[in-house]
Design an enzyme around this catalytic site. Sequence first.
Site, mmCIF file in Angstrom:
data_model
loop_
_atom_site.group_PDB
_atom_site.id
_atom_site.type_symbol
_atom_site.label_atom_id
_atom_site.label_comp_id
_atom_site.label_asym_id
_atom_site.label_seq_id
_atom_site.Cartn_x
_atom_site.Cartn_y
_atom_site.Cartn_z
ATOM 1 N N LYS A 1 -11.600 0.034 -15.644
ATOM 2 C CA LYS A 1 -12.181 -1.194 -15.100
ATOM 3 C C LYS A 1 -12.679 -2.125 -16.208
ATOM 4 C CE LYS A 1 -11.454 -0.247 -10.770
ATOM 5 N NZ LYS A 1 -10.476 -1.014 -9.968
ATOM 6 N N TYR B 1 -12.331 6.173 -15.070
ATOM 7 C CA TYR B 1 -12.497 5.053 -14.143
ATOM 8 C C TYR B 1 -13.174 3.875 -14.839
ATOM 9 C CZ TYR B 1 -13.901 2.434 -9.985
ATOM 10 O OH TYR B 1 -14.086 1.443 -9.048
ATOM 11 N N ASP C 1 4.229 1.642 -4.528
ATOM 12 C CA ASP C 1 3.499 2.342 -5.579
ATOM 13 C C ASP C 1 3.380 1.366 -6.745
ATOM 14 O OD1 ASP C 1 2.561 3.876 -7.668
ATOM 15 O OD2 ASP C 1 4.057 5.477 -7.446
ATOM 16 N N VAL C 2 2.167 0.880 -7.005
ATOM 17 C CA VAL C 2 1.990 -0.158 -8.029
ATOM 18 C C VAL C 2 2.254 0.348 -9.439
ATOM 19 C CG1 VAL C 2 0.373 -1.507 -6.631
ATOM 20 C CG2 VAL C 2 -0.520 0.237 -8.216
ATOM 21 N N THR D 1 -16.024 1.952 2.004
ATOM 22 C CA THR D 1 -14.590 1.835 2.272
ATOM 23 C C THR D 1 -14.036 3.240 2.508
ATOM 24 O OG1 THR D 1 -13.854 2.135 -0.020
ATOM 25 C CG2 THR D 1 -14.465 -0.121 0.653
ATOM 26 N N ASP E 1 0.844 -1.190 0.000
ATOM 27 C CA ASP E 1 0.000 0.000 0.000
ATOM 28 C C ASP E 1 0.880 1.241 0.000
ATOM 29 O OD1 ASP E 1 -3.245 0.208 0.849
ATOM 30 O OD2 ASP E 1 -2.099 2.052 1.085
#
Length: 249
Positions: free
Chosen positions: A159, A155, A62-63, A190, A36
């Site tokens: 996805k 977004y 950091d992905v 969340t 994370d």
Amino acid sequence: MGLEGRTALITGGASGIGAAVARRLAAQGAAVALADLNPAALATTAAALTAQGARVLALPLDVTDADAVQSAVAHAGAELGPVRLLVNSAGITGAGAPMGQVSIADWRRVMAVNLDGAFFMMNAAFPVMAAAGGGAVVNVASVMGTVASARFAHYAASKHALIGLTKSAAADGAAMGIRVNSVGPGFIDTPLQDGRMDAARRDHIAAQHLLGRWGTADEVAALIVWLLSAEAAFVTGSHHLVDGGYTAV
């Protein structure tokens, strides 16, 4: 469920859906590497799992950094054993704006986190999983990977693309003993949603679900953990909605 002793790497693992998955996997006896960007939340979640007797590794990550992803997979393997389970839960929504007003920087950031991040993680983990005898991956998409949303084209596009990436990865992974699936949560309570809308807007969104409410992170985690488990041994290349009926009508 066949998860005991397996090592799981979970991006976005410090909170929300990722943390809920980590808790369920740890309860099944899996070792969990939490990746994370939020160091404070990462430390809190890792400490809570450790206190419950879980084997846990906290990985600030950091992905969108492909080299850092490779190092994270290697580090998890060195500390906990080879990564056999991967959950790509890290994601952002971006700033809402109608087409024609979406900033290029925001478009690229959403794509980098939601799509590039999942690709980098799978690209790094597949050789490790194959060498260890196989594994399972779950990519956290969204209902917006199935339908559309005004003001969030970036977004929704990320996805939709993630679901396609999932299917292609499953086609490649089958011969390696690697299963790959995706889940499409509806609107879930969340930390990502904190402060984003007022009560009236939240109630309006709840009413769009046949069940008349928002979902919980643990309800999504239950499906993810099942998909990772031996109970889902014949499930790969598929997308699974957990949306309270949002997309049914």
